[in-house]
Design a protein around this motif. Structure first.
Motif, PDB file in Angstrom:
ATOM      1  N   PHE A 223      12.588 -32.518  22.181  1.00  0.00           N
ATOM      2  CA  PHE A 223      12.733 -31.751  23.422  1.00  0.00           C
ATOM      3  C   PHE A 223      14.204 -31.418  23.697  1.00  0.00           C
ATOM      4  N   VAL A 224      15.097 -32.318  23.312  1.00  0.00           N
ATOM      5  CA  VAL A 224      16.526 -32.038  23.470  1.00  0.00           C
ATOM      6  C   VAL A 224      16.929 -30.889  22.548  1.00  0.00           C
ATOM      7  N   MET A 225      16.328 -30.866  21.358  1.00  0.00           N
ATOM      8  CA  MET A 225      16.624 -29.793  20.414  1.00  0.00           C
ATOM      9  C   MET A 225      16.191 -28.444  20.974  1.00  0.00           C
ATOM     10  N   VAL A 226      15.092 -28.419  21.706  1.00  0.00           N
ATOM     11  CA  VAL A 226      14.642 -27.169  22.336  1.00  0.00           C
ATOM     12  C   VAL A 226      15.695 -26.694  23.333  1.00  0.00           C
ATOM     13  N   GLY A 227      16.253 -27.613  24.090  1.00  0.00           N
ATOM     14  CA  GLY A 227      17.309 -27.243  25.030  1.00  0.00           C
ATOM     15  C   GLY A 227      18.528 -26.686  24.316  1.00  0.00           C
ATOM     16  N   SER A 231      19.917 -22.777  24.535  1.00  0.00           N
ATOM     17  CA  SER A 231      21.262 -22.489  25.040  1.00  0.00           C
ATOM     18  C   SER A 231      22.015 -21.484  24.169  1.00  0.00           C
ATOM     19  N   LEU A 232      21.581 -21.306  22.927  1.00  0.00           N
ATOM     20  CA  LEU A 232      22.248 -20.375  22.010  1.00  0.00           C
ATOM     21  C   LEU A 232      21.447 -19.100  21.758  1.00  0.00           C
ATOM     22  N   SER A 233      20.196 -19.088  22.173  1.00  0.00           N
ATOM     23  CA  SER A 233      19.292 -18.001  21.829  1.00  0.00           C
ATOM     24  C   SER A 233      19.786 -16.640  22.304  1.00  0.00           C
ATOM     25  N   PHE A 234      20.254 -16.547  23.542  1.00  0.00           N
ATOM     26  CA  PHE A 234      20.664 -15.257  24.109  1.00  0.00           C
ATOM     27  C   PHE A 234      21.952 -14.759  23.463  1.00  0.00           C
ATOM     28  N   LEU A 235      22.863 -15.681  23.199  1.00  0.00           N
ATOM     29  CA  LEU A 235      24.137 -15.312  22.590  1.00  0.00           C
ATOM     30  C   LEU A 235      23.940 -14.787  21.172  1.00  0.00           C
ATOM     31  N   MET A 236      23.083 -15.442  20.402  1.00  0.00           N
ATOM     32  CA  MET A 236      22.838 -15.001  19.042  1.00  0.00           C
ATOM     33  C   MET A 236      22.114 -13.660  19.015  1.00  0.00           C
ATOM     34  N   ALA A 285      28.398 -25.841  26.691  1.00  0.00           N
ATOM     35  CA  ALA A 285      29.334 -24.909  26.052  1.00  0.00           C
ATOM     36  C   ALA A 285      28.643 -23.600  25.703  1.00  0.00           C
ATOM     37  N   GLY A 286      27.417 -23.682  25.180  1.00  0.00           N
ATOM     38  CA  GLY A 286      26.668 -22.481  24.840  1.00  0.00           C
ATOM     39  C   GLY A 286      26.366 -21.628  26.055  1.00  0.00           C
ATOM     40  N   VAL A 287      25.975 -22.275  27.155  1.00  0.00           N
ATOM     41  CA  VAL A 287      25.665 -21.547  28.392  1.00  0.00           C
ATOM     42  C   VAL A 287      26.920 -20.899  28.970  1.00  0.00           C
ATOM     43  N   ILE A 288      28.030 -21.628  28.961  1.00  0.00           N
ATOM     44  CA  ILE A 288      29.292 -21.067  29.467  1.00  0.00           C
ATOM     45  C   ILE A 288      29.678 -19.822  28.678  1.00  0.00           C
TER      46      ILE A 288
END
Length: 316
Positions: A223-227, A231-236, A285-288
Motif C-alpha cells: 500500500f505504501v508503494m501505491v502511494g 506521487s509520481l504518476s502525474f509528473l511522468m 518530494a514527488g508531490v512538491i
C-alpha cells in the motif's frame, strides 16, 4: 467498446505475465540470491510492455502512437532530455524534505541528511554489511573529494537512466505511460493518471511481498508503494505528453531507479516507510515537484482539461 476491450486485455496480460514471472522466481528460490532476484525483477518489468505490444498488434489493433512510439519527427527531444534529467531535481528536493523534517523538525523515522564524506562512508559501510558483503572494495572509491563522490553517483545514475535502466524501464512505460495512458486519456488527465498510479503500484505487489523495497514490512509495503507510484504518476505523464513519446517516461523512470543509490548515501537512520528512497519523504518530494511544475506550466493542465471536455462532448 474497442478501447474497453483493449484496456481489459492489457491489464489481464500485464498482471498475468509479470505475476507469473514473480511466481516462478519465488518457487525457484530467487529471493535467496541477489543476482537471481535482479534477473527476475528485470524480466518482471517487461510484463506491461509485452502486454501493450500484444494488445496493439493482435487483440485490439491500434497504431504505434497508442504505445507512445509514433513517428520520430513528432518527438520533442528537448522535453525528452528534460525528463531524463528531472529525477536529479527530485533527488535535491528529497534531500531538502528530509533535512527539514529530520534535521530541523527532528521527526522520528525520517532520519537525517549527512552530506559529509565521513557520513557517506559510514552509510556505505552500513549498507554493505547489511547486505552481507565486504565493504572494503566499495569504500575504496570513496577515498576522494566529496564533490567527486556526488558527481560519480549522480552521473552514474544519469548514464544508467539513458542506457541499461532505460531498456528495462521501457518495459513498464510502454504499458503505463504508453498504452494505458492512451486508452484512458478520454477520462481526463487527473482521473486517468490517478488510476494509472494506483494500478502501477498494485502491479508491484508480488515483488513487494517478497521483500523488495520494504523488506521489514512486505504486506503494508504494497500500500505504501501505491502511494509512491501515485506521487509520481502525474509528473511522468506530464513529460510523456510534452515530449510526444514514451521514451521520455522510460528515461525518467530509469534515471530515478539509477539515482536511488545516491539518495541512500545521504540518509542516515531513515525508516523504510518514512525516510527511504520509496518512503513518505520521497512521496512528498514527488508531490512538491508536481505542484511546482503545474504552477509554472498552467497552460498544460488547462489544455488537458479542454481535451477531456471535448472528448466528453463528442461522446454525448
Amino acid at each position: 467498446m474497442q478501447a474497453n476491450k483493449g484496456l481489459i486485455w492489457f491489464l489481464a496480460l500485464a498482471f498475468g505475465i509479470s505475476w507469473a514471472i514473480a511466481a516462478v522466481g519465488h518457487l525457484a528460490g530467487a529471493g535467496d540470491s541477489p543476482i537471481a532476484m535482479l534477473l527476475i525483477s528485470s524480466a518482471f518489468m517487461w510484463g506491461p510492455g509485452i502486454a501493450a505490444l500484444m494488445v496493439r498488434k493482435w487483440l485490439a489493433p491500434d497504431t504505434w502512437e497508442s504505445v507512445g512510439m509514433g513517428k520520430t519527427s513528432t518527438y520533442n527531444w528537448g522535453w525528452t532530455v528534460a525528463a531524463w534529467a528531472f529525477p536529479v531535481v527530485i533527488l535535491g528536493v528529497h534531500v531538502g524534505v528530509i533535512a527539514f523534517l529530520g534535521n530541523q523538525m527532528h521527526l522520528q523515522g525520517f532520519g537525517t541528511i549527512d552530506v559529509s564524506k565521513e557520513g557517506i562512508i559510514a552509510q556505505v559501510k552500513t549498507m554493505m554489511e547489511a547486505a552481507g558483503q565486504n565493504p572494503a572494495l566499495a569504500l575504496a572509491q570513496f577515498d576522494r573529494p566529496l564533490w567527486q563522490i556526488l558527481l560519480m553517483n549522480i552521473g552514474g545514475g544519469l548514464i544508467a537512466g539513458a542506457s541499461i535502466n532505460l531498456l528495462f524501464a521501457l518495459g513498464e512505460e510502454l504499458g503505463w505511460r504508453g498504452y494505458m495512458l492512451h486508452i484512458t486519456r478520454q477520462w481526463g488527465f487527473w482521473k486517468s493518471n490517478t488510476v494509472i498510479g494506483v494500478v502501477w503500484g498494485l502491479w508491484h505487489a508480488p515483488l513487494i511481498l517478497q521483500g523488495h523495497n520494504y523488506p521489514a514490512h512486505p504486506v503494508a509495503g504494497v500500500f505504501v508503494m501505491v502511494g509512491f507510484t501515485l506521487s509520481l504518476s502525474f509528473l511522468m505523464a506530464y513529460f510523456r505528453e510534452k515530449s510526444g513519446n514514451v521514451f521520455s517516461a522510460a528515461a525518467f523512470h530509469g534515471t530515478l531507479n539509477g539515482i536511488a543509490g545516491a539518495m541512500a548515501l545521504f540518509i542516515q537512520n531513515g525508516a523504510e516507510f518514512w525516510g527511504s528512497a520509496v518512503g513518505l519523504s520521497a512521496m512528498i518530494a514527488g508531490v512538491i515537484c508536481t505542484l511546482v511544475v503545474f504552477m509554472v506550466d498552467r497552460k498544460f493542465w488547462r489544455s488537458m482539461a479542454l481535451v477531456s471536455n471535448e472528448i466528453l462532448t463528442e461522446k454525448a
